[in-house]
Design an enzyme around this catalytic site. Structure first.
Site, PDB file in Angstrom:
ATOM      1  N   ASP A 175       0.849  -1.185   0.000  1.00 11.46           N
ATOM      2  CA  ASP A 175       0.000   0.000   0.000  1.00 11.46           C
ATOM      3  C   ASP A 175       0.886   1.236   0.000  1.00 11.46           C
ATOM      4  O   ASP A 175       1.774   1.372   0.859  1.00 11.46           O
ATOM      5  CB  ASP A 175      -0.908   0.010   1.230  1.00 11.46           C
ATOM      6  CG  ASP A 175      -1.993  -1.050   1.152  1.00 11.46           C
ATOM      7  OD1 ASP A 175      -2.020  -1.804   0.155  1.00 11.46           O
ATOM      8  OD2 ASP A 175      -2.803  -1.125   2.090  1.00 11.46           O
ATOM      9  N   ASP A 222     -15.181  -3.053  -1.837  1.00 12.63           N
ATOM     10  CA  ASP A 222     -14.824  -2.793  -0.446  1.00 12.63           C
ATOM     11  C   ASP A 222     -16.118  -2.587   0.327  1.00 12.63           C
ATOM     12  O   ASP A 222     -16.944  -1.741  -0.046  1.00 12.63           O
ATOM     13  CB  ASP A 222     -13.957  -1.542  -0.337  1.00 12.63           C
ATOM     14  CG  ASP A 222     -12.692  -1.646  -1.180  1.00 12.63           C
ATOM     15  OD1 ASP A 222     -12.201  -2.778  -1.356  1.00 12.63           O
ATOM     16  OD2 ASP A 222     -12.202  -0.606  -1.639  1.00 12.63           O
TER      17      ASP A 222
END
Length: 246
Positions: free
Chosen positions: A8, A129
């Site tokens: 990330d 998500d």
């Protein structure tokens, strides 16, 4: 099952967030390309990258870093975060990215996602998500009134490569995946479903394998050392799905 070590990116560095909260950032490395090389040396044959700056800004931000990761890894890279236009997709593929993950734009313009998949078959991944079963967008800053499974169904007929399903409540919390929500998503679509969020032990990996999960993304557990990547990959060697993720 394929395992995707996660990288990330925030401000060009390799970080992890808790439950997608940008204020709960842990920096693990200033050299994401070196991190990618490390995971490949331990046996990874694919990498999952998220441009957190891009997810927040609504457009890719860490292009130069992503290109370095792709070059350093030498294995297929999957990228999500801020990819919302044809130009964004073209840029990502120019950086050498194999699969582009589309999330927020899928909620607002599912027809565009379907068209993108038609133009680049098996290279577009739907990123779903969810929080309490509902789709979260804008870098997890907003929660919609659309159910995660309904969003996946709306585009599942397109030639997508897979669905990445992330339960925000589990992400970065080291508490295990939401197996029930994952099973619901797997039963709702025929696409391969990649589990994301909460995988932190070999037992979690075994349970995903036993459930027929085609892939999983692992982040914080690898960085904090609670899960050995080589051992996790060893559990999956005989379970690699002969599907579009190849």
């Amino acid at each position: 099952m394929f395992i995707y070590p996660a990288i990330d990116l925030l401000n060009g560095r390799c970080v992890r967030l808790r439950q997608g909260d940008y204020s709960q950032e842990t920096v693990f490395s200033d050299d994401p390309a070196a991190v990618a090389r490390k995971w490949v040396e331990l046996g990874a044959d694919r990498i999952h990258v998220v441009d957190l700056d891009g997810a927040k800004a609504g457009k890719p931000v860490n292009g130069p870093v992503i290109r370095k990761i792709v070059e350093a890894a030498g294995v297929p890279v999957q990228l999500g975060g801020g990819l919302r236009t044809d130009q964004d997709l073209a840029a990502a593929f120019d950086w050498g990215v194999r699969w582009a993950v589309l999330g927020t734009r899928a909620l607002h313009a599912p027809e565009w996602v379907r068209a993108a998949a038609e133009r680049a078959p098996n290279r577009i991944v739907l990123g779903v998500d969810a929080k309490n079963g509902y789709v979260a967008t804008e870098g997890w800053l907003e929660v919609s009134q659309v159910k995660a499974v309904d969003l996946a169904k709306s585009v599942s007929a397109a030639p997508l490569a897979a669905v990445v399903y992330t339960d925000i409540a589990k992400d970065g919390m080291m508490s295990g995946p939401n197996f029930d929500a994952l099973a619901e998503m797997q039963s709702a679509v025929t696409l391969p479903v990649i589990a994301s969020g909460g995988v932190c032990t070999l037992e979690h990996v075994r349970r995903l394998v036993a459930g027929g999960t085609p892939g999983c993304i692992i982040g914080r557990a690898l960085y904090e050392g609670s899960l050995d990547l080589a051992a996790a990959i060893a559990l999956t060697r005989d379970t690699r799905p002969d599907r579009r993720l190849l």
